[in-house]
Enzyme design. Structure first.
Site, PDB file in Angstrom:
ATOM      1  N   GLY A  12       0.786  -1.236   0.000  1.00  0.00           N
ATOM      2  CA  GLY A  12       0.000   0.000   0.000  1.00  0.00           C
ATOM      3  C   GLY A  12       0.812   1.278   0.000  1.00  0.00           C
ATOM      4  CG  ASN A  14       1.536   3.232  -5.784  1.00  0.00           C
ATOM      5  OD1 ASN A  14       1.855   4.251  -6.388  1.00  0.00           O
ATOM      6  ND2 ASN A  14       2.179   2.092  -5.919  1.00  0.00           N
ATOM      7  NE  ARG A  66     -12.921 -14.065 -10.134  1.00  0.00           N
ATOM      8  CZ  ARG A  66     -11.853 -13.303 -10.298  1.00  0.00           C
ATOM      9  NH1 ARG A  66     -10.665 -13.787 -10.154  1.00  0.00           N
ATOM     10  NH2 ARG A  66     -11.965 -12.030 -10.550  1.00  0.00           N
ATOM     11  CB  ILE A  93      -8.430 -11.450 -13.332  1.00  0.00           C
ATOM     12  CG1 ILE A  93      -7.050 -12.078 -13.528  1.00  0.00           C
ATOM     13  CG2 ILE A  93      -9.164 -11.214 -14.659  1.00  0.00           C
ATOM     14  CD1 ILE A  93      -6.147 -11.463 -14.560  1.00  0.00           C
ATOM     15  CG  LEU A  94     -10.288  -5.445 -12.109  1.00  0.00           C
ATOM     16  CD1 LEU A  94     -10.317  -4.062 -12.738  1.00  0.00           C
ATOM     17  CD2 LEU A  94     -10.579  -5.359 -10.620  1.00  0.00           C
ATOM     18  CG  HIS A 110       1.697  -1.545 -15.503  1.00  0.00           C
ATOM     19  ND1 HIS A 110       1.306  -2.810 -15.107  1.00  0.00           N
ATOM     20  CD2 HIS A 110       2.795  -1.716 -16.278  1.00  0.00           C
ATOM     21  CE1 HIS A 110       2.128  -3.700 -15.638  1.00  0.00           C
ATOM     22  NE2 HIS A 110       3.040  -3.075 -16.341  1.00  0.00           N
ATOM     23  CD  GLU A 148     -14.644  -3.597 -21.683  1.00  0.00           C
ATOM     24  OE1 GLU A 148     -13.784  -2.853 -22.231  1.00  0.00           O
ATOM     25  OE2 GLU A 148     -15.789  -3.212 -21.394  1.00  0.00           O
TER      26      GLU A 148
HETATM   27  C1  GAR Z   1       3.171  -1.144  -7.394  1.00  0.00           C
HETATM   28  O1  GAR Z   1       4.479  -1.139  -7.876  1.00  0.00           O
HETATM   29  C2  GAR Z   1       2.186  -1.144  -8.547  1.00  0.00           C
HETATM   30  O2  GAR Z   1       2.616  -0.387  -9.628  1.00  0.00           O
HETATM   31  C3  GAR Z   1       2.150  -2.614  -8.890  1.00  0.00           C
HETATM   32  O3  GAR Z   1       2.115  -3.258  -7.636  1.00  0.00           O
HETATM   33  C4  GAR Z   1       2.860  -2.467  -6.692  1.00  0.00           C
HETATM   34  C5  GAR Z   1       2.020  -2.269  -5.461  1.00  0.00           C
HETATM   35  O4  GAR Z   1       2.793  -1.668  -4.440  1.00  0.00           O
HETATM   36  N1  GAR Z   1       1.025  -2.928  -9.708  1.00  0.00           N
HETATM   37  C6  GAR Z   1       1.091  -3.828 -10.705  1.00  0.00           C
HETATM   38  O5  GAR Z   1       2.091  -4.463 -10.959  1.00  0.00           O
HETATM   39  C7  GAR Z   1      -0.184  -3.977 -11.504  1.00  0.00           C
HETATM   40  N2  GAR Z   1       0.042  -4.699 -12.708  1.00  0.00           N
HETATM   41  P1  GAR Z   1       2.111  -0.943  -3.204  1.00  0.00           P
HETATM   42  O6  GAR Z   1       1.108  -1.926  -2.592  1.00  0.00           O
HETATM   43  O7  GAR Z   1       3.252  -0.648  -2.276  1.00  0.00           O
HETATM   44  O8  GAR Z   1       1.437   0.305  -3.700  1.00  0.00           O
END
Ligand code: GAR
Length: 209
Positions: A12, A14, A66, A93-94, A110, A148
Protein backbone atom coordinates in the site's frame (compact mmCIF):
# COMPACT_ATOMS: atom_id res chain seq x y z
CA UNK A 1 -15.96 16.37 -3.97
CA UNK A 2 -14.81 13.30 -5.92
CA UNK A 3 -15.46 10.12 -3.94
CA UNK A 4 -12.48 7.79 -4.39
CA UNK A 5 -12.18 4.10 -3.54
CA UNK A 6 -8.69 2.56 -3.56
CA UNK A 7 -8.23 -1.17 -4.22
CA UNK A 8 -5.07 -2.86 -2.93
CA UNK A 9 -3.40 -6.23 -2.43
CA UNK A 10 -0.12 -5.51 -0.67
CA UNK A 11 2.05 -2.98 1.07
CA UNK A 12 0.00 0.00 0.00
CA UNK A 13 2.80 2.50 -0.61
CA UNK A 14 0.79 3.96 -3.49
CA UNK A 15 -2.25 4.19 -1.22
CA UNK A 16 -0.02 6.02 1.28
CA UNK A 17 1.15 8.44 -1.41
CA UNK A 18 -2.48 9.22 -2.20
CA UNK A 19 -3.44 9.65 1.46
CA UNK A 20 -0.44 11.97 2.01
CA UNK A 21 -1.27 14.00 -1.10
CA UNK A 22 -4.84 14.56 0.13
CA UNK A 23 -3.52 15.60 3.53
CA UNK A 24 -0.90 17.95 2.02
CA UNK A 25 -3.39 19.55 -0.36
CA UNK A 26 -1.68 18.17 -3.46
CA UNK A 27 -4.93 16.43 -4.31
CA UNK A 28 -7.90 18.77 -4.06
CA UNK A 29 -11.65 18.20 -4.46
CA UNK A 30 -11.30 14.52 -3.59
CA UNK A 31 -12.01 12.34 -0.58
CA UNK A 32 -10.79 8.77 -0.06
CA UNK A 33 -14.02 7.11 1.07
CA UNK A 34 -12.90 3.50 1.23
CA UNK A 35 -10.16 0.94 0.77
CA UNK A 36 -10.76 -2.60 -0.49
CA UNK A 37 -8.18 -5.36 -0.19
CA UNK A 38 -8.35 -8.95 -1.40
CA UNK A 39 -5.82 -9.97 1.25
CA UNK A 40 -6.49 -9.82 4.96
CA UNK A 41 -2.76 -9.46 5.71
CA UNK A 42 -2.17 -6.54 3.33
CA UNK A 43 -0.29 -3.79 5.15
CA UNK A 44 -2.38 -1.36 3.11
CA UNK A 45 -5.29 -2.17 5.47
CA UNK A 46 -3.23 -0.92 8.42
CA UNK A 47 -2.46 2.27 6.51
CA UNK A 48 -6.19 2.77 5.87
CA UNK A 49 -7.02 2.16 9.51
CA UNK A 50 -4.37 4.69 10.65
CA UNK A 51 -5.86 7.27 8.31
CA UNK A 52 -9.35 6.42 9.63
CA UNK A 53 -10.58 5.35 6.23
CA UNK A 54 -13.20 2.56 6.17
CA UNK A 55 -11.56 -0.59 4.83
CA UNK A 56 -12.85 -4.03 3.89
CA UNK A 57 -11.26 -7.29 2.87
CA UNK A 58 -12.90 -9.41 0.18
CA UNK A 59 -10.81 -12.57 -0.09
CA UNK A 60 -11.23 -15.19 -2.82
CA UNK A 61 -10.59 -17.80 -0.10
CA UNK A 62 -13.89 -16.95 1.56
CA UNK A 63 -15.95 -17.86 -1.52
CA UNK A 64 -16.46 -21.31 -3.03
CA UNK A 65 -17.17 -19.94 -6.52
CA UNK A 66 -15.38 -17.21 -8.42
CA UNK A 67 -18.82 -15.70 -9.30
CA UNK A 68 -19.61 -15.24 -5.62
CA UNK A 69 -16.27 -13.51 -5.04
CA UNK A 70 -16.88 -11.29 -8.07
CA UNK A 71 -20.33 -10.34 -6.80
CA UNK A 72 -18.98 -9.53 -3.33
CA UNK A 73 -16.24 -7.38 -4.85
CA UNK A 74 -18.74 -5.47 -6.95
CA UNK A 75 -21.04 -4.96 -3.96
CA UNK A 76 -18.13 -3.73 -1.85
CA UNK A 77 -17.14 -1.16 -4.48
CA UNK A 78 -20.75 -0.03 -5.02
CA UNK A 79 -21.30 0.30 -1.28
CA UNK A 80 -18.92 3.29 -1.21
CA UNK A 81 -20.75 4.98 -4.12
CA UNK A 82 -17.43 6.06 -5.68
CA UNK A 83 -16.95 8.51 -8.53
CA UNK A 84 -13.50 7.04 -9.12
CA UNK A 85 -11.97 3.62 -8.43
CA UNK A 86 -8.19 3.54 -8.12
CA UNK A 87 -6.32 0.25 -8.54
CA UNK A 88 -3.15 0.72 -6.50
CA UNK A 89 -1.40 -2.61 -6.71
CA UNK A 90 -4.66 -4.60 -6.83
CA UNK A 91 -3.51 -7.94 -8.20
CA UNK A 92 -6.83 -9.59 -9.05
CA UNK A 93 -8.33 -10.13 -12.52
CA UNK A 94 -11.32 -7.81 -12.39
CA UNK A 95 -14.89 -9.02 -12.90
CA UNK A 96 -16.13 -7.85 -16.32
CA UNK A 97 -19.19 -6.24 -14.77
CA UNK A 98 -17.01 -4.11 -12.49
CA UNK A 99 -14.94 -2.89 -15.44
CA UNK A 100 -18.08 -2.09 -17.45
CA UNK A 101 -19.84 -0.31 -14.60
CA UNK A 102 -16.85 1.91 -13.85
CA UNK A 103 -15.75 2.55 -17.45
CA UNK A 104 -13.87 5.87 -17.63
CA UNK A 105 -14.11 6.00 -13.83
CA UNK A 106 -11.40 3.47 -12.95
CA UNK A 107 -7.63 3.98 -13.15
CA UNK A 108 -4.66 1.69 -12.57
CA UNK A 109 -1.01 2.34 -11.74
CA UNK A 110 1.39 0.08 -13.61
CA UNK A 111 5.14 -0.06 -12.85
CA UNK A 112 6.39 0.25 -16.46
CA UNK A 113 5.97 2.38 -19.55
CA UNK A 114 2.96 0.72 -21.18
CA UNK A 115 2.42 -0.83 -23.65
CA UNK A 116 5.84 -2.33 -22.85
CA UNK A 117 6.03 -4.83 -20.00
CA UNK A 118 2.28 -5.00 -19.47
CA UNK A 119 -0.44 -7.62 -19.82
CA UNK A 120 -0.98 -11.01 -18.24
CA UNK A 121 1.76 -12.04 -15.82
CA UNK A 122 3.36 -8.60 -15.65
CA UNK A 123 2.92 -7.39 -12.11
CA UNK A 124 5.07 -6.32 -9.20
CA UNK A 125 8.71 -7.43 -9.20
CA UNK A 126 8.24 -9.55 -12.35
CA UNK A 127 7.94 -6.33 -14.41
CA UNK A 128 11.30 -5.04 -13.18
CA UNK A 129 12.98 -8.45 -13.68
CA UNK A 130 11.90 -8.37 -17.33
CA UNK A 131 13.01 -4.77 -17.82
CA UNK A 132 16.48 -5.73 -16.54
CA UNK A 133 16.55 -8.96 -18.58
CA UNK A 134 16.01 -6.88 -21.74
CA UNK A 135 18.79 -4.48 -20.84
CA UNK A 136 16.42 -1.49 -20.97
CA UNK A 137 18.02 1.83 -20.16
CA UNK A 138 14.77 3.57 -19.32
CA UNK A 139 11.61 2.35 -17.59
CA UNK A 140 8.92 4.16 -15.63
CA UNK A 141 5.31 4.06 -14.59
CA UNK A 142 1.93 4.55 -16.23
CA UNK A 143 -1.50 5.61 -14.99
CA UNK A 144 -4.20 4.44 -17.37
CA UNK A 145 -7.96 4.08 -17.42
CA UNK A 146 -9.08 0.48 -17.12
CA UNK A 147 -10.84 -1.25 -20.00
CA UNK A 148 -11.76 -4.89 -20.66
CA UNK A 149 -8.18 -5.80 -21.61
CA UNK A 150 -5.17 -6.32 -19.38
CA UNK A 151 -3.16 -3.08 -18.92
CA UNK A 152 -4.61 -1.89 -22.24
CA UNK A 153 -6.82 1.11 -21.43
CA UNK A 154 -6.16 4.71 -22.46
CA UNK A 155 -3.01 6.20 -20.91
CA UNK A 156 -3.42 9.32 -18.78
CA UNK A 157 0.08 9.91 -17.35
CA UNK A 158 3.55 8.41 -17.68
CA UNK A 159 6.89 9.20 -16.13
CA UNK A 160 10.27 7.81 -17.21
CA UNK A 161 12.89 6.51 -14.79
CA UNK A 162 16.53 5.69 -15.53
CA UNK A 163 17.73 2.09 -15.25
CA UNK A 164 21.20 2.07 -13.70
CA UNK A 165 24.01 -0.43 -14.08
CA UNK A 166 23.97 -2.97 -11.30
CA UNK A 167 20.26 -2.46 -10.51
CA UNK A 168 18.52 -5.42 -8.93
CA UNK A 169 14.76 -5.82 -9.48
CA UNK A 170 14.20 -4.61 -5.91
CA UNK A 171 16.37 -1.50 -6.31
CA UNK A 172 14.71 -0.64 -9.62
CA UNK A 173 11.23 -1.22 -8.18
CA UNK A 174 11.96 1.21 -5.37
CA UNK A 175 13.30 3.88 -7.77
CA UNK A 176 10.24 3.52 -10.04
CA UNK A 177 7.96 3.92 -7.04
CA UNK A 178 9.80 6.93 -5.60
CA UNK A 179 10.43 8.81 -8.83
CA UNK A 180 7.30 7.89 -10.76
CA UNK A 181 4.43 5.96 -9.15
CA UNK A 182 4.06 8.00 -5.96
CA UNK A 183 4.00 11.17 -8.05
CA UNK A 184 1.81 10.37 -11.04
CA UNK A 185 -0.90 8.47 -9.16
CA UNK A 186 -1.78 11.41 -6.88
CA UNK A 187 -1.37 13.77 -9.85
CA UNK A 188 -3.85 11.71 -11.90
CA UNK A 189 -6.44 11.75 -9.11
CA UNK A 190 -6.03 15.52 -8.73
CA UNK A 191 -6.50 16.03 -12.50
CA UNK A 192 -9.66 13.92 -12.52
CA UNK A 193 -11.02 15.57 -9.36
CA UNK A 194 -10.57 18.97 -10.93
CA UNK A 195 -12.14 18.14 -14.28
CA UNK A 196 -8.84 18.38 -16.16
CA UNK A 197 -9.07 15.14 -18.10
CA UNK A 198 -10.31 15.03 -21.66
CA UNK A 199 -11.39 11.91 -23.55
CA UNK A 200 -10.91 12.21 -27.29
CA UNK A 201 -11.11 9.54 -29.99
CA UNK A 202 -10.26 6.64 -27.67
CA UNK A 203 -7.37 8.51 -26.08
CA UNK A 204 -7.19 10.57 -22.94
CA UNK A 205 -5.35 13.82 -22.26
CA UNK A 206 -4.57 15.97 -19.25
CA UNK A 207 -5.61 19.55 -19.80
CA UNK A 208 -2.66 21.95 -19.72
CA UNK A 209 -3.07 24.40 -16.86
C1 GAR B 1 3.17 -1.14 -7.39
O1 GAR B 1 4.48 -1.14 -7.88
C2 GAR B 1 2.19 -1.14 -8.55
O2 GAR B 1 2.62 -0.39 -9.63
C3 GAR B 1 2.15 -2.61 -8.89
O3 GAR B 1 2.11 -3.26 -7.64
C4 GAR B 1 2.86 -2.47 -6.69
C5 GAR B 1 2.02 -2.27 -5.46
O4 GAR B 1 2.79 -1.67 -4.44
N1 GAR B 1 1.03 -2.93 -9.71
C6 GAR B 1 1.09 -3.83 -10.71
O5 GAR B 1 2.09 -4.46 -10.96
C7 GAR B 1 -0.18 -3.98 -11.50
N2 GAR B 1 0.04 -4.70 -12.71
P1 GAR B 1 2.11 -0.94 -3.20
O6 GAR B 1 1.11 -1.93 -2.59
O7 GAR B 1 3.25 -0.65 -2.28
O8 GAR B 1 1.44 0.31 -3.70
Amino acid sequence: MLRVVVMVSGGGTNLQAVLDAVKDGKITNAKIVGVISNRADAYALTRAERAEIPAVCISRKDYAQREDFDRALLEAVDSFAPDLVVLAGFLVILPELLVKRYKNRMINIHPALLPSFGGKGYYGLKVHEEVLAHGCKVTGATVHFVDEGCDSGPILLQRAVEVKQGDTPEVLQRRVMEEAEWKILPQAIDLIANGKVIFKEGCVFAQES
